[in-house]
Design an enzyme around this catalytic site. Structure first.
Site, PDB file in Angstrom:
ATOM      1  CE  LYS A   2      -1.737   1.706   4.058  1.00 50.18           C
ATOM      2  NZ  LYS A   2      -1.445   3.145   4.183  1.00 50.18           N
ATOM      3  CG  ASN A   3       2.502   2.613   3.587  1.00 46.32           C
ATOM      4  OD1 ASN A   3       1.309   2.868   3.447  1.00 46.32           O
ATOM      5  ND2 ASN A   3       3.060   2.410   4.762  1.00 46.32           N
ATOM      6  CB  CYS A  18      -5.918  11.221  11.320  1.00 44.12           C
ATOM      7  SG  CYS A  18      -4.310  10.473  11.545  1.00 44.12           S
ATOM      8  NE  ARG A  64       0.094   9.861   9.962  1.00 44.72           N
ATOM      9  CZ  ARG A  64      -0.126   8.725   9.339  1.00 44.72           C
ATOM     10  NH1 ARG A  64      -1.243   8.066   9.553  1.00 44.72           N
ATOM     11  NH2 ARG A  64       0.741   8.237   8.490  1.00 44.72           N
ATOM     12  CG  ASP A  75       2.747   0.927   9.333  1.00 44.10           C
ATOM     13  OD1 ASP A  75       2.314   1.779  10.131  1.00 44.10           O
ATOM     14  OD2 ASP A  75       2.953   1.179   8.128  1.00 44.10           O
ATOM     15  NE  ARG A  83      -6.805   3.963   5.448  1.00 44.65           N
ATOM     16  CZ  ARG A  83      -5.824   4.340   6.260  1.00 44.65           C
ATOM     17  NH1 ARG A  83      -6.020   4.399   7.550  1.00 44.65           N
ATOM     18  NH2 ARG A  83      -4.646   4.675   5.790  1.00 44.65           N
TER      19      ARG A  83
HETATM   20  C1  UD1 Z   1       4.212   6.550   6.502  1.00 42.56           C
HETATM   21  C2  UD1 Z   1       3.308   5.362   6.265  1.00 42.56           C
HETATM   22  C3  UD1 Z   1       2.765   4.810   7.560  1.00 42.56           C
HETATM   23  C4  UD1 Z   1       3.909   4.505   8.499  1.00 42.56           C
HETATM   24  C5  UD1 Z   1       4.821   5.718   8.663  1.00 42.56           C
HETATM   25  C6  UD1 Z   1       6.043   5.450   9.512  1.00 42.56           C
HETATM   26  C7  UD1 Z   1       2.324   5.839   4.107  1.00 42.56           C
HETATM   27  C8  UD1 Z   1       1.095   6.164   3.345  1.00 42.56           C
HETATM   28  N1  UD1 Z   1       2.188   5.783   5.426  1.00 42.56           N
HETATM   29  O1  UD1 Z   1       3.428   7.585   7.079  1.00 42.56           O
HETATM   30  O2  UD1 Z   1       2.028   3.630   7.296  1.00 42.56           O
HETATM   31  O3  UD1 Z   1       3.382   4.146   9.767  1.00 42.56           O
HETATM   32  O4  UD1 Z   1       5.275   6.160   7.371  1.00 42.56           O
HETATM   33  O5  UD1 Z   1       6.731   4.353   9.014  1.00 42.56           O
HETATM   34  O6  UD1 Z   1       3.373   5.615   3.544  1.00 42.56           O
HETATM   35  N2  UD1 Z   1       6.052  14.198  11.236  1.00 42.56           N
HETATM   36  C9  UD1 Z   1       6.115  15.545  11.587  1.00 42.56           C
HETATM   37  N3  UD1 Z   1       6.201  16.455  10.581  1.00 42.56           N
HETATM   38  C10 UD1 Z   1       6.246  16.104   9.254  1.00 42.56           C
HETATM   39  C11 UD1 Z   1       6.186  14.743   8.918  1.00 42.56           C
HETATM   40  C12 UD1 Z   1       6.092  13.795   9.923  1.00 42.56           C
HETATM   41  O7  UD1 Z   1       6.074  15.887  12.753  1.00 42.56           O
HETATM   42  O8  UD1 Z   1       6.336  16.980   8.408  1.00 42.56           O
HETATM   43  C13 UD1 Z   1       5.944  13.185  12.300  1.00 42.56           C
HETATM   44  C14 UD1 Z   1       4.611  12.452  12.250  1.00 42.56           C
HETATM   45  O9  UD1 Z   1       3.620  13.144  12.954  1.00 42.56           O
HETATM   46  C15 UD1 Z   1       4.967  11.142  12.896  1.00 42.56           C
HETATM   47  C16 UD1 Z   1       6.409  10.897  12.457  1.00 42.56           C
HETATM   48  O10 UD1 Z   1       6.905  12.177  12.057  1.00 42.56           O
HETATM   49  O11 UD1 Z   1       4.949  11.261  14.297  1.00 42.56           O
HETATM   50  C17 UD1 Z   1       6.571   9.915  11.316  1.00 42.56           C
HETATM   51  O12 UD1 Z   1       5.850  10.328  10.207  1.00 42.56           O
HETATM   52  P1  UD1 Z   1       6.215   9.892   8.708  1.00 42.56           P
HETATM   53  O13 UD1 Z   1       7.440   9.049   8.691  1.00 42.56           O
HETATM   54  O14 UD1 Z   1       6.182  11.121   7.887  1.00 42.56           O
HETATM   55  O15 UD1 Z   1       5.000   8.968   8.348  1.00 42.56           O
HETATM   56  P2  UD1 Z   1       3.990   9.079   7.145  1.00 42.56           P
HETATM   57  O16 UD1 Z   1       4.744   9.373   5.888  1.00 42.56           O
HETATM   58  O17 UD1 Z   1       2.844   9.957   7.522  1.00 42.56           O
END
Ligand code: UD1
Length: 427
Positions: A22-23, A117, A122, A308, A400
Site C-alpha cells: 500500500k505505502n 487523525c 501527523r 505498522d 484500507r
Molecule cells: C508513513 C506510512 C505509515 C507509516 C509511517 C512510519 C504511508 C502512506 N504511510 O506515514 O504507514 O506508519 O510512514 O513508518 O506511507 N512528522 C512531523 N512532521 C512532518 C512529517 C512527519 O512531525 O512533516 C511526524 C509524524 O507526525 C509522525 C512521524 O513524524 O509522528 C513519522 O511520520 P512519517 O514518517 O512522515 O510517516 P507518514 O509518511 O505519515
C-alpha cells in the site's frame, strides 16, 4: 454495520501470497504525475486507499484504466488541475503525496490541510520546510495550502529533523525536476522509498542513495512513462507471520510475495520470542511458537521495528510467558488498539508511549472495534487464537490496506467471515 466474525481455535496451514505494498503503490501513483503519458503499475493492491488515490488523480484530469485487478494504466497527459480536495485528503492523508510531483511538473499545488487523525497530529511541517528550501512559496487560506514554485525549483541541501517517510518522498518527487542537485540528509530509508526512487530512475530521474540516510537527486528536464511493479507488502506479510506464529498447524504457514530482508528487525524480534522461521523459495515459512518469550520492542524508522507492525507484535507479546515492554516512538495514538485487546483478556498497562504487557494464557472472544488499519488487522489475528467468537467492527479501516484479508485467512483454514449486523439502536 459490517463486521468481521472470527471463530477462534482453528489451525492455519498452506501458503498465502501478499499483495503489492500500500505505502509504495500510493506514492507510485502520485509519481505518475511527473511523467506526462501513460505509466503502467502492476502488482497494485486492490484496497480502498488505492481507490482514493485514484480519485485524487482523476479529479486532476488523469485517466485511469483498470487493465486487470492489479494493473493500472495511468495517463497523466491531460492533467489540468493541481488540487487535492478536502474530502479526499480527509479520507486519506497520503493524498498529500501529490504535492511534490505537482510542484515538480507544474510548479503549483493546492492541497487541503490534513487535520488530526486517529494516529495523532501527523503534521507536514517537514514537507513544507524542505520544499521551501527548494524555492517553493507557501500560503494557507480557507483550510488549503497553496504551494507555488512558478519561479522554478532549485536544488539544495535539506536536513530533515526526523527521518519522515512522507517528507522524504515529497522532497524526492519535487527535486527530480529541480535545477541542480538536491541532497536530503537524514532521509527515511523504508523499502517503499527505494521502490519510488527505482521507478523515478526508470523514468529518467537521477537519484542515488535511496535506502540510505543521504539521498542525492540531480534534477532532470523531463521524465517519461514506464511500466513498474509495486514491491510486495512487508507489513501484510508480517501480519500473516503473526497469525502463523499463533495458530499454524504442524506444516506451518508459508508467506510469499515479499522480500524477507524488508522484515529483518521484525523477524529478529519474533525469533527472540521463540517463533520458528524458515526461508523458502518464495518467502518465509512460520511455525507455531510453542512458548512465547517476553520481549522489549521500540518502534523506529526503518531499519528499526516498524510502527505498522506494533499492534501485531503486541498481540503476540500479550500471550508471552512473562512481561514485555513496547515503546511507540512514531505515532502518539497508536496504543488505542491495546484497550480493545484488553477486552479480549490481555493485561496491558499504558504509561505515555510505553506499554507494559503482562502475558496471559489466552484470549477470550469479544466484540471489539478496529481503532485503525493495523490495529484492526491485529484484532482479527487475536480472534484466531481466542476462545469462542470475536466480532471486529469498524472494518473499513482494515479494507484500507489489506486486500481480501478475510478470504486469504479463510484459504489458510481460519473460520472467519464478513457479516452484517444491525446498527446499535441508541437514542
Ligand atoms: C508513513 C506510512 C505509515 C507509516 C509511517 C512510519 C504511508 C502512506 N504511510 O506515514 O504507514 O506508519 O510512514 O513508518 O506511507 N512528522 C512531523 N512532521 C512532518 C512529517 C512527519 O512531525 O512533516 C511526524 C509524524 O507526525 C509522525 C512521524 O513524524 O509522528 C513519522 O511520520 P512519517 O514518517 O512522515 O510517516 P507518514 O509518511 O505519515
Amino acid at each position: 454495520m459490517d463486521i468481521i466474525r472470527v471463530e477462534g481455535g482453528h489451525h492455519l496451514e498452506g501458503s498465502v501470497a501478499v499483495s503489492g505494498a500500500k505505502n509504495s503503490a500510493l506514492k507510485l501513483m502520485a509519481a505518475t504525475l511527473l511523467a506526462p503519458g501513460t505509466t503502467t503499475l502492476t502488482n497494485v493492491p486492490n484496497i480502498s486507499d488505492v481507490h482514493v488515490m485514484g480519485k485524487v488523480l482523476k479529479r486532476m484530469g488523469a485517466e485511469i484504466e483498470v487493465v486487470d485487478e492489479h494493473t493500472l494504466a495511468i495517463d497523466t497527459s491531460h492533467v489540468d488541475s493541481w488540487e487535492a480536495p478536502y474530502e479526499l485528503v480527509a479520507k486519506m492523508r497520503a493524498s498529500t503525496a501529490v504535492m511534490g510531483p505537482l510542484l515538480g511538473r507544474f510548479g503549483k499545488a493546492k492541497i487541503a490541510m490534513p487535520g488530526g487523525c486517529n494516529l495523532g497530529a501527523r503534521k507536514i511541517d517537514m514537507h513544507i520546510l524542505g520544499l521551501q528550501a527548494l524555492g517553493v512559496e507557501f500560503d494557507t487560506e480557507h483550510g488549503y495550502i497553496y504551494a507555488d514554485a512558478s519561479a522554478g525549483l532549485t536544488g539544495t541541501n535539506v536536513t530533515l529533523e526526523f527521518a519522515s517517510v512522507g517528507a522524504t518522498e515529497n522532497l524526492i518527487m519535487a527535486s527530480v525536476r529541480a535545477t541542480g542537485t538536491t541532497v536530503i540528509d537524514n532521509a527515511a530509508r523504508e523499502p517503499e522509498i527505494v521502490d519510488l526512487a527505482t521507478m523515478l530512475n526508470e523514468m529518467g530521474a537521477k537519484i542515488s542513495g535511496a535506502g540510505t540516510p543521504v539521498v542525492t537527486i540531480e534534477g532532470v528536464e523531463e521524465l517519461t512513462p514506464v511500466t513498474h511493479r509495486v514491491v510486495g507488502d512487508r507489513i501484510e506479510a508480517g501480519t500473516f507471520l503473526v497469525a502463523g506464529a499463533l495458530m499454524a498447524g504442524p506444516a506451518g504457514v508459508e508467506v510469499t510475495g515479499f522480500n524477507p530482508m524488508h522484515l529483518n528487525m521484525v523477524i529478529r524480534k519474533f525469533e527472540a520470542m521463540g517463533v520458528p522461521f524458515e526461508r523458502t523459495e518464495g518467502g518465509l515459512r512460520v511455525r507455531r511458537a510453542e512458548r512465547i518469550e517476553p520481549i522489549d520492542i521500540q518502534t523506529l524508522p526503518f531499519p528499526g521495528f516498524p510502527t505498522d507492525m506494533q499492534p501485531q507484535a503486541m498481540t503476540l507479546s500479550a500471550l508471552a510467558d512473562g512481561n514485555s515492554i513496547i515503546t511507540e516512538n512514531i505515532f502518539e495514538n497508536r496504543f488505542m488498539f491495546a484497550s480493545e485487546l484488553v477486552r479480549m483478556g490481555a493485561d496491558i498497562h499504558i504509561e505515555s508511549h510505553h506499554a507494559m504487557i503482562h502475558g496471559v494464557t489466552g484470549f477470550s472472544g469479544a466484540q471489539v472495534s478496529s481503532p485503525d488499519l493495523r490495529g484492526g488487522a491485529a484484532l482479527v489475528v487475536a480472534g484466531l487464537i481466542a476462545e469462542g467468537i470475536t466480532e471486529v467492527s469498524a472494518v473499513h479501516h482494515i479494507a484500507r490496506g489489506y486486500e481480501r484479508f478475510v478470504e486469504k485467512l479463510s484459504a489458510l483454514g481460519a473460520r472467519v467471515e464478513h457479516a452484517s449486523v444491525p446498527d446499535p439502536d441508541i437514542d
